[in-house]
Design an enzyme around this catalytic site. Structure first.
Site, PDB file in Angstrom:
ATOM      1  N   VAL A  52       0.835  -1.205   0.000  1.00 51.66           N
ATOM      2  CA  VAL A  52       0.000   0.000   0.000  1.00 51.66           C
ATOM      3  C   VAL A  52       0.873   1.258   0.000  1.00 51.66           C
ATOM      4  O   VAL A  52       0.611   2.215  -0.735  1.00 51.66           O
ATOM      5  CB  VAL A  52      -0.940   0.000   1.239  1.00 51.66           C
ATOM      6  CG1 VAL A  52      -1.671   1.327   1.374  1.00 51.66           C
ATOM      7  CG2 VAL A  52      -1.928  -1.164   1.152  1.00 51.66           C
ATOM      8  N   TYR A 139      -0.161  -4.670  18.586  1.00 50.91           N
ATOM      9  CA  TYR A 139      -1.125  -4.606  17.486  1.00 50.91           C
ATOM     10  C   TYR A 139      -2.175  -3.520  17.771  1.00 50.91           C
ATOM     11  O   TYR A 139      -2.414  -2.632  16.938  1.00 50.91           O
ATOM     12  CB  TYR A 139      -1.785  -5.982  17.312  1.00 50.91           C
ATOM     13  CG  TYR A 139      -3.042  -5.944  16.493  1.00 50.91           C
ATOM     14  CD1 TYR A 139      -2.997  -5.667  15.128  1.00 50.91           C
ATOM     15  CD2 TYR A 139      -4.299  -6.167  17.090  1.00 50.91           C
ATOM     16  CE1 TYR A 139      -4.161  -5.613  14.382  1.00 50.91           C
ATOM     17  CE2 TYR A 139      -5.456  -6.116  16.348  1.00 50.91           C
ATOM     18  CZ  TYR A 139      -5.387  -5.836  14.993  1.00 50.91           C
ATOM     19  OH  TYR A 139      -6.544  -5.778  14.257  1.00 50.91           O
TER      20      TYR A 139
END
Ligand code: UDP
Length: 333
Positions: A52, A139
């Site tokens: 990305v 995370y």
């Protein structure tokens, strides 16, 4: 609309892409296929294979993009503890590059895959969006950092960028295939999630399921989670895009919404549901608690219901498990 789905070869991204196509949108999937699968990209979507951060400028610079659904991420809690760089770079740095490209090319809408892991151990249940955000793992910390970044980019854009962060609770189930359209479900190389692991026992791919702790302060002593069907989750993304397209988002340009069913099920209840659905005895063994696990995570989805007009259609645990089972069995044969 023409919409870019990052991570559209993964579990949630591919189901979102399929729902967008079904609703008549044009879809471009951006995925580096590091954890996603080429054959999970729905037919009808164009795949741009790449990181990305590397390809966002080119894809958005081509023009005509009405919005981005940003699902691409590193998402293994355990791995995030031992390889933090992979998460700060792969999630945060990549998302900043995407935000820069959104601004540069004046893409007006963003829907982001955030997570209940941004809250950490909650003080109250169900969790509302104004609860304290104290992630207990790397995370969750990276996803929270991105939520903050999105808020500042939207606020500074002078109304050019509006965004919704959807904080997923425990995504489960599968999107059923129809005709030539294949079913879409969880296919992680390293599987850590409860329902697919339990179903692996029913498929004979593992001998038993480990129950991570039976001494939690919950009715049966095992952890409680809020399981949301992936089709309901995908619908919320479409509703978020509709809200942004109508210009009905909040004044500061960034809406945060939890997504869950609002009902908690314990690990033992999930295993029982899997036994009912599969007809397999599914041996279970109590194991030590898993580091970083909160005892109870249940969402208040009142805001998603009020702001997006969202209402989950699949609230029955056996139904969610049955869809996951149909998918798992279909892949095993
Ligand atoms: N869990 C478990 N055994 C496993 C995997 C998960 O007991 O082999 C428990 C885990 O401790 C948590 C719940 O199942 O309470 C859901 O875990 P999962 O990894 O699916 O999602 P999380 O809640 O961590 O996002």
């Amino acid at each position: 609309m023409t919409l870019v789905v990052t991570g559209g070869a993964g579990y949630v991204g591919s189901v979102c892409a399929q729902h967008l196509l079904d609703a008549g949108h044009d879809v471009v999937v951006v995925d580096d296929l590091s954890t996603g699968h080429r054959d999970a990209v729905p037919a009808g979507a164009r795949l741009v294979e790449g990181d990305v951060a590397v390809v966002a400028d080119e894809v958005l610079g081509a023009g005509g993009v009405d919005g981005v659904i940003h699902c691409a991420a590193r998402s293994l809690v355990g791995e995030s503890a031992v390889e933090p760089a992979k998460y700060w770079h792969g999630n945060v740095v990549t998302s900043i590059a995407l935000l820069d490209a959104l601004r540069r090319h004046r893409v007006p809408r963003l829907v982001f895959s955030s997570t209940a892991a941004t809250y950490g151990e909650p003080e109250t249940s169900p969790i509302t969006e104004d609860a304290a955000t104290r992630p207990t793992n790397t995370y969750g910390a990276t996803k929270l950092a991105i939520d903050h970044a999105i808020g500042t980019y939207a606020a500074a854009s002078g109304g050019e960028l509006a965004a919704v962060s959807l904080r997923y609770f425990n995504v489960a189930g599968a999107h059923a295939g129809a005709g030539d359209t294949p079913a879409l479900g969880e296919r992680h190389t390293v599987e850590t999630h409860l329902i697919p692991l339990v179903l692996q026992v029913a498929l004979g791919q593992r001998d038993e399921i480990a129950v991570f702790g039976d001494d939690w302060p919950t009715p049966d002593g095992t952890c409680v989670r809020d399981y949301i069907h992936v089709d309901d989750l995908a619908e919320a993304h479409l509703l978020a895009l509709d809200l942004l397209a109508r210009g009905d988002g909040p004044d500061d340009g960034h809406l945060v919404c939890n997504l869950g069913n609002g009902t908690g099920f314990s690990v033992l209840e999930v295993i029982e549901a899997c036994r009912r659905v599969t007809g397999h005895p599914i041996p279970a063994r109590v194991a030590p608690r898993r580091t970083g696990d909160p005892g109870v995570l249940v969402a208040s989805s009142a805001r998603a219901r009020a702001e997006l007009g969202w209402k989950p259609a699949h609230t029955d645990l056996d139904g969610i498990v049955a869809d996951a089972w149909a998918f798992a069995r279909g892949r095993a044969t």
